[in-house]
Design an enzyme around this catalytic site. Structure first.
Site, short mmCIF file in Angstrom:
data_model
loop_
_atom_site.label_atom_id
_atom_site.label_comp_id
_atom_site.label_asym_id
_atom_site.label_seq_id
_atom_site.Cartn_x
_atom_site.Cartn_y
_atom_site.Cartn_z
N SER A 90 -24.06 -20.78 -4.82
CA SER A 90 -23.62 -21.30 -5.71
C SER A 90 -23.73 -22.63 -6.39
O SER A 90 -24.88 -23.30 -5.67
CB SER A 90 -21.99 -21.04 -5.80
N LYS A 91 -23.38 -23.12 -7.30
CA LYS A 91 -23.57 -24.51 -7.95
C LYS A 91 -23.66 -25.67 -6.74
O LYS A 91 -24.23 -26.49 -6.96
CB LYS A 91 -22.69 -24.66 -9.18
N ARG A 92 -22.58 -25.38 -6.17
CA ARG A 92 -22.35 -26.47 -5.05
C ARG A 92 -23.53 -26.63 -4.02
O ARG A 92 -23.59 -27.82 -3.55
CB ARG A 92 -21.31 -26.09 -3.95
N HIS A 93 -24.67 -25.68 -4.20
CA HIS A 93 -25.67 -25.66 -3.12
C HIS A 93 -26.85 -26.18 -4.02
O HIS A 93 -28.04 -26.06 -3.48
CB HIS A 93 -26.18 -24.57 -2.47
#
Ligand code: GLU
Length: 492
Positions: A252-255
């Site tokens: 997801s965006k976090r990565h």
């Protein structure tokens, strides 16, 4: 083996994410390797969530990666149409065939009725599966329900027994049929569900190998049963592992962004992205070798070498790999990427993209290439190339610019540089070294504050290269400005 035909079948409900891109890549590589056909099919039966923009983004992303399809949107082909929304008549036809043969049946239960029965079953401590209430309806009962205005769905009647298929990666996979529900194949609005549309299409499009993410593995037994019921030969299946983030949760965006176009827009090179995605889950047998050209990927790709465990997306590695490709790329091509990014970020207006600006961008790229991971870094961290209004690192100002004696040093450098007519690297180097000698200090004593004055930073490309690229006008202006900063500080 009959001619290999594989497909990538995205649902256009968003951008193309890295997992999808890698699925497309494995299909493409497999097709190319076996001189087969790579089909692109758009699974747009989710009318609410599918959008044309999303189709465009997916096509653009595939084209950017160079994953060109042989049949599908834009290019057509013998087995079209390639949008599921244009194939509804086919699904209807095959669903009716199943109904006629008693392999599927109309179901009139409303969502509310289903929910009530489900709750009651769960309350009795049992697990819920569709209870086949409508399986045994008589024609009269059906007619009554139809007359009452009920619109039926069509359910597939799961036969007893178990279903087994050979997965090219995992070997034999087996499911008990009673675990599978009599799932809906056609909704009451005449739209097929994924499993059904997918099987009808894969069969009619004569797909030989279904290579897709292993999040679909629980769908496969349902699909295998449908192939049998429809009398179609079953393709071979290969379920490839997911791509996870470093913390082993769904990407997801976090990565780092999961979308392909994000990387395109940040100035990653498509060859680097392709190479990186190819290496995710593909053990090539040459562990030392990381860099693979498009041709090498095709020549070496084999499903046998695809690993079974989830792959982990590692932005650092992608950055490293992109750096390798950036250094091989021509300055002209990188400059053109840089210009696009500058315009997109509102740093430069399109009408200001003159030949001399292009030449400047080429010089910027030439001196920055070695330290670059992606081209947009030049916009994020290299504002000083494109604007006088660039930020100064506080620490650099405090530690370098405000160091005792820097005022005199900068003033002397300014005077000396004013006399350099031609801002070339050798002449600049000579001037600064001579000035250092004259002042009786090391050249570094001049170089560090000059760097901060012209770039706001402590580190960057070689100073003489930097001064040469920025040019005399900018450099002198910035040194004067730094001197004013020093004066303001001592007077304030
Ligand atoms: N439309 C499905 C998806 O995007 C396709 C899955 C498949 O390849 O069968 O997940």
């Amino acid at each position: 083996m009959s001619k290999v035909r594989v497909r990538f079948a995205p649902s256009p409900t968003g951008f193309l994410h890295l997992g999808g891109a890698r699925t497309a890549l494995f299909n493409w590589a497999f097709a190319r390797k076996h001189e087969g056909v790579f089909v692109l099919r758009i699974e747009d039966t989710d009318v609410v969530r599918s959008t044309e923009e999303s189709v465009d983004v997916i096509l653009e992303s595939l084209e950017w990666l160079g994953l060109f399809w042989d049949e599908g949107p834009k290019v057509g082909g013998e087995y079209g149409p390639y949008f599921q929304s244009e194939r509804l008549h086919l699904y209807r036809q095959y669903a009716e065939k199943l109904v006629q043969e008693g392999l599927a049946y109309f179901c009139y239960c409303t969502p509310q009725e289903l929910e009530e029965r489900r709750q009651a079953t769960l309350a009795a401590g049992k697990s819920w599966r569709y209870d086949r209430k409508c399986y045994l309806l008589t024609p009269r009962e059906r007619e009554k329900l139809e007359n009452a205005g009920r619109k039926p769905v069509i359910r597939f009647a799961i036969p007893p027994g178990h279903t087994t298929f050979q997965d090219m990666l995992r070997g034999e996979v087996s499911f008990e049929n009673q675990e599978l529900d009599d799932f809906v194949i056609m909704k009451s609005d005449g739209i097929p569900t994924y499993n059904f549309a997918c099987v009808v299409d894969d069969a009619l499009m004569q797909i030989t190998h279904v290579i897709r993410g292993d999040d679909h593995i629980s769908n496969t037994p349902r699909q295998v049963l449908l192939y049998k019921a429809l009398g179609f030969p079953c393709p071979q299946f290969a379920h490839i592992p997911m791509i996870l983030g470093k913390d082993r949760t769904r990407l997801s965006k976090r990565h780092g962004s999961p979308s392909v176009t994000y990387y395109r827009d940040q100035g990653y090179l498509p060859e680097a992205m392709l190479n990186y995605l190819a290496r995710l889950s593909w053990a090539t047998g040459e562990e030392e070798k990381e860099i693979f050209t498009r041709e090498e990927i095709i020549a070496r790709f084999s499903l046998d070498q695809v690993t079974k465990h989830a792959a982990v997306f590692d932005l650092d590695k992608l950055n490293w790999m992109n750096g390798v490709y950036l250094r091989q790329a021509s300055n002209a091509s990188l400059a053109s990427l840089l210009e696009e990014i500058l315009v997109r970020n509102g740093k430069v207006r399109r009408e200001d993209l003159t030949p001399s600006f292009r030449a400047y961008c080429e010089q910027v790229v030439a001196i920055m290439k070695d330290r670059l991971r992606y081209v947009a870094q030049l916009v994020e961290e290299g504002e000083y190339f494109f604007s006088e209004d660039f930020p100064f690192d506080e620490e650099a100002v405090r530690g370098v610019l405000f160091e005792e004696g820097t005022g005199e040093i900068l003033r002397a450098s300014l005077v000396r540089l004013q006399k350099v007519d031609d801002f070339t690297v050798p002449l600049l180097e000579e001037a600064i070294r001579e000035e250092a000698n004259r002042l009786g200090v090391k050249a570094a004593r001049l170089i560090h504050p000059l760097r901060v004055a012209v770039s706001g930073k402590r580190v960057g490309p070689g100073l003489f290269e930097l001064l040469a690229v920025l040019g005399k006008g900018r450099v002198l202006f910035r040194i004067e400005r730094a001197l004013r900063m020093l004066e303001e500080r001592s007077s304030g």
